[in-house]
Design a protein around this motif. Structure first.
Motif, PDB file in Angstrom:
ATOM      1  N   ILE A 146       0.747  -1.292   0.134  1.00  0.00           N
ATOM      2  CA  ILE A 146      -0.210  -0.054   0.002  1.00  0.00           C
ATOM      3  C   ILE A 146       0.943   1.220  -0.255  1.00  0.00           C
ATOM      4  CG2 ILE A 146      -1.754   1.299   1.322  1.00  0.00           C
ATOM      5  CD1 ILE A 146      -2.855  -1.284   2.320  1.00  0.00           C
ATOM      6  N   THR A 147       1.938   1.076   0.629  1.00  0.00           N
ATOM      7  CA  THR A 147       2.753   2.392   0.735  1.00  0.00           C
ATOM      8  C   THR A 147       3.541   2.542  -0.547  1.00  0.00           C
ATOM      9  OG1 THR A 147       3.478   1.832   3.131  1.00  0.00           O
ATOM     10  CG2 THR A 147       4.864   3.328   1.850  1.00  0.00           C
ATOM     11  N   TYR A 148       3.889   1.463  -1.259  1.00  0.00           N
ATOM     12  CA  TYR A 148       4.287   1.701  -2.493  1.00  0.00           C
ATOM     13  C   TYR A 148       3.562   2.285  -3.530  1.00  0.00           C
ATOM     14  CZ  TYR A 148       5.923  -0.156  -7.129  1.00  0.00           C
ATOM     15  OH  TYR A 148       6.371  -0.063  -8.629  1.00  0.00           O
ATOM     16  N   TYR A 149       2.206   1.990  -3.608  1.00  0.00           N
ATOM     17  CA  TYR A 149       1.412   2.509  -4.520  1.00  0.00           C
ATOM     18  C   TYR A 149       0.956   4.072  -4.089  1.00  0.00           C
ATOM     19  CZ  TYR A 149       0.180  -2.097  -6.497  1.00  0.00           C
ATOM     20  OH  TYR A 149       0.134  -3.358  -7.218  1.00  0.00           O
ATOM     21  N   LEU A 150       1.057   4.300  -2.509  1.00  0.00           N
ATOM     22  CA  LEU A 150       0.599   5.649  -2.177  1.00  0.00           C
ATOM     23  C   LEU A 150       1.972   6.497  -2.761  1.00  0.00           C
ATOM     24  CD1 LEU A 150      -0.743   5.231   1.246  1.00  0.00           C
ATOM     25  CD2 LEU A 150      -1.979   6.015  -0.806  1.00  0.00           C
ATOM     26  N   ILE A 151       3.064   6.093  -2.495  1.00  0.00           N
ATOM     27  CA  ILE A 151       4.066   6.789  -3.016  1.00  0.00           C
ATOM     28  C   ILE A 151       4.191   7.044  -4.787  1.00  0.00           C
ATOM     29  CG2 ILE A 151       6.573   6.613  -3.238  1.00  0.00           C
ATOM     30  CD1 ILE A 151       6.801   5.431  -0.722  1.00  0.00           C
ATOM     31  N   GLY A 152       3.842   6.002  -5.340  1.00  0.00           N
ATOM     32  CA  GLY A 152       3.774   6.181  -6.847  1.00  0.00           C
ATOM     33  C   GLY A 152       2.628   7.167  -7.335  1.00  0.00           C
ATOM     34  N   LEU A 153       1.730   7.000  -6.370  1.00  0.00           N
ATOM     35  CA  LEU A 153       0.474   7.973  -6.815  1.00  0.00           C
ATOM     36  C   LEU A 153       0.825   9.623  -6.541  1.00  0.00           C
ATOM     37  CD1 LEU A 153      -2.639   8.491  -7.483  1.00  0.00           C
ATOM     38  CD2 LEU A 153      -2.885   8.343  -4.907  1.00  0.00           C
ATOM     39  N   ILE A 156       3.126  10.732  -9.127  1.00  0.00           N
ATOM     40  CA  ILE A 156       2.366  10.965 -10.313  1.00  0.00           C
ATOM     41  C   ILE A 156       1.670  12.402 -10.503  1.00  0.00           C
ATOM     42  CG2 ILE A 156       0.181  10.127 -11.777  1.00  0.00           C
ATOM     43  CD1 ILE A 156       1.117   7.314 -11.417  1.00  0.00           C
ATOM     44  N   ILE A 157       1.129  12.741  -9.289  1.00  0.00           N
ATOM     45  CA  ILE A 157       0.252  13.740  -8.916  1.00  0.00           C
ATOM     46  C   ILE A 157       1.271  15.108  -8.900  1.00  0.00           C
ATOM     47  CG2 ILE A 157      -0.916  15.026  -7.169  1.00  0.00           C
ATOM     48  CD1 ILE A 157      -2.305  12.702  -6.380  1.00  0.00           C
ATOM     49  N   PHE A 158       2.597  14.867  -8.349  1.00  0.00           N
ATOM     50  CA  PHE A 158       3.506  15.898  -8.136  1.00  0.00           C
ATOM     51  C   PHE A 158       3.915  16.179  -9.631  1.00  0.00           C
ATOM     52  CE2 PHE A 158       7.982  17.048  -8.271  1.00  0.00           C
ATOM     53  CZ  PHE A 158       7.987  18.022  -7.802  1.00  0.00           C
ATOM     54  N   VAL A 159       4.225  15.238 -10.448  1.00  0.00           N
ATOM     55  CA  VAL A 159       4.707  15.267 -11.697  1.00  0.00           C
ATOM     56  C   VAL A 159       3.676  16.186 -12.694  1.00  0.00           C
ATOM     57  CG1 VAL A 159       5.244  14.041 -14.372  1.00  0.00           C
ATOM     58  CG2 VAL A 159       6.377  13.423 -11.965  1.00  0.00           C
ATOM     59  N   ILE A 160       2.277  15.822 -12.542  1.00  0.00           N
ATOM     60  CA  ILE A 160       1.260  16.305 -13.347  1.00  0.00           C
ATOM     61  C   ILE A 160       1.193  17.931 -13.008  1.00  0.00           C
ATOM     62  CG2 ILE A 160      -1.394  16.680 -13.437  1.00  0.00           C
ATOM     63  CD1 ILE A 160      -1.336  13.360 -13.161  1.00  0.00           C
ATOM     64  N   VAL A 161       1.379  18.186 -11.404  1.00  0.00           N
ATOM     65  CA  VAL A 161       1.130  19.504 -11.234  1.00  0.00           C
ATOM     66  C   VAL A 161       2.254  20.374 -11.555  1.00  0.00           C
ATOM     67  CG1 VAL A 161       1.181  20.861  -9.084  1.00  0.00           C
ATOM     68  CG2 VAL A 161      -0.337  18.739  -9.081  1.00  0.00           C
TER      69      VAL A 161
END
Length: 285
Positions: A146-153, A156-161
């Motif tokens: 779960i931690t791995y998926y949250l970090i990945g999410l 992705i949000i940081f790159v988009i912003v």
């Protein structure tokens, strides 16, 4: 095997009208190969084609075949072949009806069904004995995953912003600007239908000034008619505002009032389009 095949073929009546098919064993096991002999007696002037690997051998599957040399006696030819097949069906009795095809006419001739019995590889009645009691394993929460998926999410949000943040902000501000513009036009057009009501005219001017103030990012609502005339340097707009002043403060309902509504509305639409096109409002927000 060849000796058994020759004995089988020698028992076929001369000049048979149907192909002959026969399993070389009376029983078969699931997954084990079995031989099927097939022969056909026909005129030596005609050519026939036996089934090949593309033929539907259901309930069997094709493995290989051995084709024997044609034997011709007194104008009659004997063709024969031995197929190696395998089955995975569970029926107690398996039937298979092959056919041959004339090469020139394409006519098919079917043999009588060949039959074979399925032999079980399990002796006696199978019995299942429970040796271990059922134990239900609880699903643990996989925190590392779960931690791995949250970090990945978050990445992705940081790159988009980081790369598209300004673009999204601009699109959002344009959306809000357009929605407010449509709301203003809808309300202003309704008030333009009742120019003889004094309170209606006063509210129309107030709403127009408030909308222009938000659009221009200037204190329009506190400006007088003369100040707005100096700001915009637009004579038709100044005359329209004076017509409203006469109606509001002097109680004079002029025939020019509907035209004044139209002038103020057109001016607001024109300024909205200019600001939207230039993006000035977006940069100031």
């Amino acid at each position: 095997m060849r000796r058994f095949l020759l004995i089988f073929l020698s028992c076929i009546p001369a000049f048979a009208q149907k192909p002959q098919a026969h399993f070389l064993e009376d029983s078969v096991m699931v997954g084990k190969e079995i031989k099927l002999a097939m022969s056909y007696t026909h005129s030596s002037k005609s050519d026939v084609v036996f089934p090949d690997s593309s033929y539907d051998f259901t309930p069997f599957k094709f493995v290989s075949y051995e084709l024997f040399e044609t034997k011709t006696i007194d104008g009659k030819s004997l063709d024969s072949v031995v197929y190696t097949l395998v089955t995975y069906e569970l029926d107690s009795v398996l039937y298979f009806q092959p056919s041959i095809k004339y090469l020139i006419s394409g006519e098919k001739v079917y043999a009588d069904s060949a039959k074979v019995y399925l032999k079980s590889s399990i002796k006696g009645t199978p019995r299942i004995k429970e040796t271990v009691p059922l134990f239900v394993v609880k699903k643990d929460l996989n925190l590392p995953k779960i931690t791995y998926y949250l970090i990945g999410l978050f990445l992705i949000i940081f790159v988009i912003v980081a790369f598209f943040g300004d673009w999204f902000k601009q699109k959002y501000r344009l959306f809000i600007l357009e929605r407010k513009h449509k709301r203003f036009l809808n309300d202003f057009k309704k008030r333009a239908l009742r120019p003889k009501l004094l309170n209606n005219n006063e509210r129309a001017v107030q709403e127009w000034k408030m909308y222009m103030e938000e659009l221009e990012q200037e204190p329009i609502s506190t400006m007088s008619t003369s100040e707005l005339g100096k700001l915009y340097q637009n004579l038709p707009l100044e005359q329209a505002l004076k017509t409203f002043d006469s109606a509001i403060f002097g109680g004079v309902i002029s025939e020019e009032l509907p035209m004044a509504y139209n002038v103020m509305q057109n001016f607001a639409v024109r300024r909205y389009r200019q600001i939207r096109r230039s993006g000035a409002h977006l940069h100031r927000s």
